[in-house]
Write a protein that holds these residues in place. Structure first.
Motif, PDB file in Angstrom:
ATOM      1  N   UNK A  59       0.840  -1.194   0.000  1.00  0.00           N
ATOM      2  CA  UNK A  59       0.000   0.000   0.000  1.00  0.00           C
ATOM      3  C   UNK A  59       0.880   1.250   0.000  1.00  0.00           C
ATOM      4  N   UNK A  60       1.916   1.253   0.844  1.00  0.00           N
ATOM      5  CA  UNK A  60       2.808   2.416   0.939  1.00  0.00           C
ATOM      6  C   UNK A  60       3.467   2.742  -0.391  1.00  0.00           C
ATOM      7  N   UNK A  61       3.921   1.718  -1.106  1.00  0.00           N
ATOM      8  CA  UNK A  61       4.549   1.952  -2.417  1.00  0.00           C
ATOM      9  C   UNK A  61       3.553   2.565  -3.399  1.00  0.00           C
ATOM     10  N   UNK A  62       2.319   2.068  -3.392  1.00  0.00           N
ATOM     11  CA  UNK A  62       1.298   2.581  -4.306  1.00  0.00           C
ATOM     12  C   UNK A  62       0.958   4.032  -3.983  1.00  0.00           C
ATOM     13  N   UNK A  63       0.774   4.346  -2.703  1.00  0.00           N
ATOM     14  CA  UNK A  63       0.435   5.716  -2.304  1.00  0.00           C
ATOM     15  C   UNK A  63       1.584   6.668  -2.605  1.00  0.00           C
ATOM     16  N   UNK A  64       2.807   6.267  -2.265  1.00  0.00           N
ATOM     17  CA  UNK A  64       3.964   7.130  -2.521  1.00  0.00           C
ATOM     18  C   UNK A  64       4.102   7.427  -4.014  1.00  0.00           C
ATOM     19  N   UNK A  65       3.961   6.414  -4.844  1.00  0.00           N
ATOM     20  CA  UNK A  65       4.043   6.615  -6.286  1.00  0.00           C
ATOM     21  C   UNK A  65       2.900   7.493  -6.777  1.00  0.00           C
ATOM     22  N   UNK A  66       1.704   7.304  -6.204  1.00  0.00           N
ATOM     23  CA  UNK A  66       0.563   8.135  -6.576  1.00  0.00           C
ATOM     24  C   UNK A  66       0.833   9.609  -6.329  1.00  0.00           C
ATOM     25  N   UNK A  67       1.373   9.935  -5.149  1.00  0.00           N
ATOM     26  CA  UNK A  67       1.701  11.336  -4.853  1.00  0.00           C
ATOM     27  C   UNK A  67       2.817  11.856  -5.755  1.00  0.00           C
ATOM     28  N   UNK A  68       3.813  11.007  -6.047  1.00  0.00           N
ATOM     29  CA  UNK A  68       4.919  11.426  -6.918  1.00  0.00           C
ATOM     30  C   UNK A  68       4.432  11.697  -8.342  1.00  0.00           C
ATOM     31  N   UNK A  69       3.548  10.838  -8.861  1.00  0.00           N
ATOM     32  CA  UNK A  69       3.076  10.968 -10.240  1.00  0.00           C
ATOM     33  C   UNK A  69       1.956  11.986 -10.413  1.00  0.00           C
ATOM     34  N   UNK A  70       1.027  12.029  -9.434  1.00  0.00           N
ATOM     35  CA  UNK A  70      -0.191  12.813  -9.624  1.00  0.00           C
ATOM     36  C   UNK A  70      -0.352  13.982  -8.659  1.00  0.00           C
ATOM     37  N   UNK A  71       0.585  14.145  -7.743  1.00  0.00           N
ATOM     38  CA  UNK A  71       0.526  15.266  -6.812  1.00  0.00           C
ATOM     39  C   UNK A  71      -0.759  15.235  -6.001  1.00  0.00           C
ATOM     40  N   UNK A  72      -1.490  16.340  -5.996  1.00  0.00           N
ATOM     41  CA  UNK A  72      -2.713  16.441  -5.212  1.00  0.00           C
ATOM     42  C   UNK A  72      -3.966  16.087  -6.010  1.00  0.00           C
ATOM     43  N   UNK A  73      -3.799  15.629  -7.254  1.00  0.00           N
ATOM     44  CA  UNK A  73      -4.950  15.152  -8.018  1.00  0.00           C
ATOM     45  C   UNK A  73      -5.456  13.857  -7.382  1.00  0.00           C
ATOM     46  N   UNK A  74      -6.767  13.637  -7.363  1.00  0.00           N
ATOM     47  CA  UNK A  74      -7.288  12.395  -6.773  1.00  0.00           C
ATOM     48  C   UNK A  74      -6.807  11.161  -7.538  1.00  0.00           C
ATOM     49  N   UNK A  75      -6.420  10.150  -6.788  1.00  0.00           N
ATOM     50  CA  UNK A  75      -6.081   8.841  -7.356  1.00  0.00           C
ATOM     51  C   UNK A  75      -6.610   7.790  -6.395  1.00  0.00           C
ATOM     52  N   UNK A  76      -6.729   6.566  -6.891  1.00  0.00           N
ATOM     53  CA  UNK A  76      -7.320   5.485  -6.105  1.00  0.00           C
ATOM     54  C   UNK A  76      -6.288   4.397  -5.876  1.00  0.00           C
ATOM     55  N   UNK A  77      -6.187   3.925  -4.640  1.00  0.00           N
ATOM     56  CA  UNK A  77      -5.361   2.756  -4.320  1.00  0.00           C
ATOM     57  C   UNK A  77      -6.287   1.732  -3.694  1.00  0.00           C
ATOM     58  N   UNK A  78      -6.347   0.540  -4.302  1.00  0.00           N
ATOM     59  CA  UNK A  78      -7.218  -0.525  -3.792  1.00  0.00           C
ATOM     60  C   UNK A  78      -6.460  -1.840  -3.746  1.00  0.00           C
ATOM     61  N   UNK A  79      -6.722  -2.593  -2.682  1.00  0.00           N
ATOM     62  CA  UNK A  79      -6.159  -3.942  -2.594  1.00  0.00           C
ATOM     63  C   UNK A  79      -6.873  -4.824  -3.612  1.00  0.00           C
ATOM     64  N   UNK A  80      -6.113  -5.634  -4.290  1.00  0.00           N
ATOM     65  CA  UNK A  80      -6.657  -6.541  -5.305  1.00  0.00           C
ATOM     66  C   UNK A  80      -7.090  -7.812  -4.594  1.00  0.00           C
ATOM     67  N   UNK A  81      -8.411  -7.934  -4.391  1.00  0.00           N
ATOM     68  CA  UNK A  81      -8.963  -9.054  -3.641  1.00  0.00           C
ATOM     69  C   UNK A  81     -10.426  -9.264  -4.017  1.00  0.00           C
ATOM     70  N   UNK A  82     -10.945 -10.428  -3.658  1.00  0.00           N
ATOM     71  CA  UNK A  82     -12.358 -10.721  -3.907  1.00  0.00           C
ATOM     72  C   UNK A  82     -13.279 -10.056  -2.896  1.00  0.00           C
ATOM     73  N   UNK A  83     -12.743  -9.667  -1.732  1.00  0.00           N
ATOM     74  CA  UNK A  83     -13.582  -9.056  -0.691  1.00  0.00           C
ATOM     75  C   UNK A  83     -13.169  -7.597  -0.509  1.00  0.00           C
ATOM     76  N   UNK A  84     -13.923  -6.676  -1.108  1.00  0.00           N
ATOM     77  CA  UNK A  84     -13.554  -5.257  -1.070  1.00  0.00           C
ATOM     78  C   UNK A  84     -13.753  -4.629   0.301  1.00  0.00           C
ATOM     79  N   UNK A  85     -12.939  -3.605   0.585  1.00  0.00           N
ATOM     80  CA  UNK A  85     -13.108  -2.787   1.783  1.00  0.00           C
ATOM     81  C   UNK A  85     -12.871  -1.336   1.388  1.00  0.00           C
ATOM     82  N   UNK A  86     -13.476  -0.423   2.142  1.00  0.00           N
ATOM     83  CA  UNK A  86     -13.394   0.995   1.807  1.00  0.00           C
ATOM     84  C   UNK A  86     -12.777   1.770   2.959  1.00  0.00           C
ATOM     85  N   UNK A  87     -11.786   2.609   2.657  1.00  0.00           N
ATOM     86  CA  UNK A  87     -11.162   3.508   3.626  1.00  0.00           C
ATOM     87  C   UNK A  87     -11.038   4.860   2.963  1.00  0.00           C
ATOM     88  N   UNK A  88     -11.439   5.923   3.643  1.00  0.00           N
ATOM     89  CA  UNK A  88     -11.294   7.269   3.110  1.00  0.00           C
ATOM     90  C   UNK A  88     -10.056   7.913   3.728  1.00  0.00           C
TER      91      UNK A  88
END
Length: 100
Positions: A59-88
């Motif tokens: 998760x940390x790698x995905x979020x860090x890369x998201x901020x590096x690539x997209x700055x403050x633009x919204x991006x989504x990080x989700x765990x790849x699984x059959x049982x979804x969960x939501x965190x804001x």
């Protein structure tokens, strides 16, 4: 203090609704490709911005890369699984504690 608390919660709720509206395209993209992602990357994390999808081990790698690539633009990080969960998470920062 009661009015300030309710006002703050209203802003938080509004922020979440706006954020979800911005991420509709990303959520739709995730739903579109979830089966192929699970087949090869179950348990990893997808970073989605518009139509762009990248997969990361943590998760940390995905979020860090998201901020590096997209700055403050919204991006989504989700765990790849059959049982979804939501965190804001609006920003990853140190929490501020205040005596109220």
């Amino acid at each position: 203090m009661r009015c300030v608390f309710h006002f703050s919660m209203g802003i938080l709720y509004l922020t979440q609704r706006i954020l979800m509206a911005h991420l509709e395209k990303e959520n739709a993209k995730f739903d579109e490709i979830i089966e192929s992602l699970i087949a090869e990357n179950s348990g990893k994390f997808a970073l989605i911005h518009g139509e762009n999808v990248d997969v990361y081990e943590t998760f940390d790698d995905a979020v860090q890369t998201g901020y590096e690539k997209y700055g403050l633009e919204p991006f989504l990080v989700k765990r790849i699984t059959n049982s979804p969960s939501v965190h804001f998470i609006t920003r990853l920062t140190q929490p501020v504690h205040a005596d109220l």
